[in-house]
Design an enzyme around this catalytic site. Structure first.
Site, PDB file in Angstrom:
ATOM      1  N   HIS A 201       0.796  -1.229   0.000  1.00 40.96           N
ATOM      2  CA  HIS A 201       0.000   0.000   0.000  1.00 40.96           C
ATOM      3  C   HIS A 201       0.830   1.281   0.000  1.00 40.96           C
ATOM      4  O   HIS A 201       0.277   2.371  -0.067  1.00 40.96           O
ATOM      5  CB  HIS A 201      -1.016  -0.013   1.151  1.00 40.96           C
ATOM      6  CG  HIS A 201      -0.462   0.210   2.521  1.00 40.96           C
ATOM      7  ND1 HIS A 201      -0.567   1.426   3.148  1.00 40.96           N
ATOM      8  CD2 HIS A 201       0.179  -0.602   3.396  1.00 40.96           C
ATOM      9  CE1 HIS A 201      -0.024   1.332   4.366  1.00 40.96           C
ATOM     10  NE2 HIS A 201       0.428   0.113   4.533  1.00 40.96           N
ATOM     11  N   CYS A 325       1.525   6.183  12.173  1.00 38.42           N
ATOM     12  CA  CYS A 325       1.430   5.300  13.327  1.00 38.42           C
ATOM     13  C   CYS A 325       1.759   6.047  14.604  1.00 38.42           C
ATOM     14  O   CYS A 325       1.297   5.705  15.680  1.00 38.42           O
ATOM     15  CB  CYS A 325       2.394   4.131  13.171  1.00 38.42           C
ATOM     16  SG  CYS A 325       2.492   3.548  11.498  1.00 38.42           S
TER      17      CYS A 325
HETATM   18  C1  LIG Z   1       4.358   1.648   6.575  1.00 36.90           C
HETATM   19  C2  LIG Z   1       5.618   1.096   7.144  1.00 36.90           C
HETATM   20  C3  LIG Z   1       5.656  -0.184   7.725  1.00 36.90           C
HETATM   21  C4  LIG Z   1       4.419  -1.012   7.944  1.00 36.90           C
HETATM   22  O1  LIG Z   1       3.891  -1.566   6.795  1.00 36.90           O
HETATM   23  P1  LIG Z   1       2.370  -2.105   6.863  1.00 36.90           P
HETATM   24  O2  LIG Z   1       2.188  -2.813   5.570  1.00 36.90           O
HETATM   25  O3  LIG Z   1       1.509  -0.898   6.997  1.00 36.90           O
HETATM   26  O4  LIG Z   1       2.281  -3.018   8.030  1.00 36.90           O
HETATM   27  C5  LIG Z   1       6.856  -0.676   8.177  1.00 36.90           C
HETATM   28  N1  LIG Z   1       7.988   0.049   8.074  1.00 36.90           N
HETATM   29  C6  LIG Z   1       8.005   1.282   7.535  1.00 36.90           C
HETATM   30  C7  LIG Z   1       9.276   2.020   7.466  1.00 36.90           C
HETATM   31  C8  LIG Z   1       6.823   1.853   7.056  1.00 36.90           C
HETATM   32  O5  LIG Z   1       6.849   3.079   6.543  1.00 36.90           O
END
Ligand SMILES: *Cc1c(COP(=O)(O)O)cnc(C)c1O
Length: 402
Positions: A201, A325
């Site tokens: 995503h 997050c």
């Molecule tokens: C978005 C992100 C994640 C998490 O990925 P998800 O598919 O949303 O679980 C992990 N590490 C970094 C650096 C991110 O930017």
């Protein structure tokens, strides 16, 4: 009202071609890839095609790609899977203070299980020093995990050099490359990477699908136990729509990479320059050159990041402070703190992450609205009469000469 999306590091819209293909694999082509009949075989073929597309994007072999339910799962798997499979060899892991919480909290969990974790500091631009990595290595070190580029301030890390160091010392090297994959050219061989995390995503694929690249011969434990899916490494019926979706997104990202980088980078530079010309008492966070093409991160003195976001939102602009997050909590970004910013200054940060659909008009609109908002908030701030960032903060961030 104009609506502008400037939060592509939080997530991206699913590409139309990707969504169309996914729908096909939810309705007509619904078979279970483990089934022997033609419904299953056709879908199994599509899963393998997607695996090859993802592998192609990062220069890997097809059989080195393992699908997961996202970046967080791939990060958990990489760290815990290497830790448990190599415990006899050692119990020391090296990472950094600026990783995503999917890495940091996994490492904290392992500490409770008896592992030693070294969290390397970063410099004022959020860059890890290769020398620090070298000095942290012991004969018990089994894994080094350093993110490819930081998701908040965009800084690219010296991945090639760290990978080389790891290999000279017979240590596995993992990189969380989620913000970079699909947005920046990556080749696992050129960069000496053994394990790499990616997420659909963040590059116009669907949510809930990602992958862990695992170099052949790397010793790692399975994530799930059950069926024989993902070559017995991650049991469970495949998320087929997600998998064909991330495959297609990878193909498109690879095809359009150069064009997209040029487009996004030009907009980024225009916006950075414009903000610097129109607003005083600001700091660009992250490295001035070695940063992701679409990333902009500023501190505005006397202004709270949350107020800035809400006011931008009222004007139709979606941005973020820190990462998606981390927002929702009142704690300032751990990345900005690690770069040496004070709590107070770290709370005044704004992250704008650009995508392929952004236009020059978006930038112009932002350059009209943002200075007004910052000016208004500052005029109401009790802090604005004193306490300039440069005096109150121990940090020495880069700021362009005006
Ligand atoms: C978005 C992100 C994640 C998490 O990925 P998800 O598919 O949303 O679980 C992990 N590490 C970094 C650096 C991110 O930017």
């Amino acid at each position: 009202m104009r609506k502008i999306y400037f939060d592509h590091s939080a997530t991206t819209p699913v590409d139309g071609e990707v969504a169309k293909l996914m729908l096909e694999y939810m309705t007509d082509k619904f078979g279970n890839p483990s089934s022997i009949h033609s419904f299953g075989r056709d879908v199994a073929k599509a899963v393998e095609k997607a695996r090859a597309q993802v592998a192609g994007l990062i220069g890997a072999n097809t059989n080195e790609i393992f699908f997961t339910d996202g970046g967080t799962e791939a990060d958990n798997w990489a760290i815990k899977g290497i830790a448990s499979a190599n415990r006899k060899k050692g119990n020391h892991i090296i990472t950094t203070t600026i990783e995503h919480h999917a890495i940091l909290h996994t490492c904290e969990y392992l500490e409770k299980q008896g592992f030693d974790i070294t969290y390397l500091p970063v410099d004022q631009y959020a860059r890890v020093r290769v020398e620090d990595v070298k000095n942290a290595i012991t004969d018990r070190t089994i894994l080094i995990s350093v993110m490819f580029a930081n998701n908040e301030v965009g800084t690219l890390q010296p991945i090639k050099e760290i990978g080389q160091l790891a290999h000279q010392s017979n240590i596995y090297f993992h990189t969380d490359a989620v913000p970079a994959v699909g947005n920046y050219p990556i080749d696992v061989n050129e960069y000496n990477i053994d394990l790499l995390t990616l997420s659909g995503h963040k590059f116009h694929g669907p949510k809930g699908i990602g992958a862990l690249y695992i170099r052949r011969c790397v010793r790692i434990d399975a994530l799930h136990h059950g069926g024989a899916q993902e070559r017995k490494m991650r049991a469970g019926t495949e998320n087929v729509p997600g998998i064909v979706g991330v495959g297609k997104a990878a193909e498109i990202a690879q095809r359009d990479m150069e064009k997209k980088i040029a487009h996004v980078q030009a907009l980024r530079d225009k916006l950075i320059k414009g903000i610097q010309e129109k607003i005083s008492d600001i700091k660009l966070n992250g490295h001035p050159e070695m940063r992701l093409p679409g990333n902009i991160n500023f501190c505005f003195s006397y202004v709270e990041g949350e107020s800035l976001l809400l006011n931008l939102d009222i004007k139709g602009i979606a941005a973020s402070t820190g990462s998606a997050c981390a927002s929702g909590s009142l704690d300032p970004s751990h990345v900005l703190l690690a770069m040496g910013l004070s709590h107070e200054v770290a709370q005044g940060s704004l992250r704008i992450t650009l995508g392929r659909a952004n236009t020059e008009e978006d930038i112009n609109y932002c350059l009209k609205v943002l200075p007004e908002i910052v000016g208004r908030l500052r005029s109401m701030s009790p802090l604005s009469a004193f306490n300039k960032i440069s005096e109150s903060s121990p940090c020495n961030c880069y700021s362009y000469a005006k």
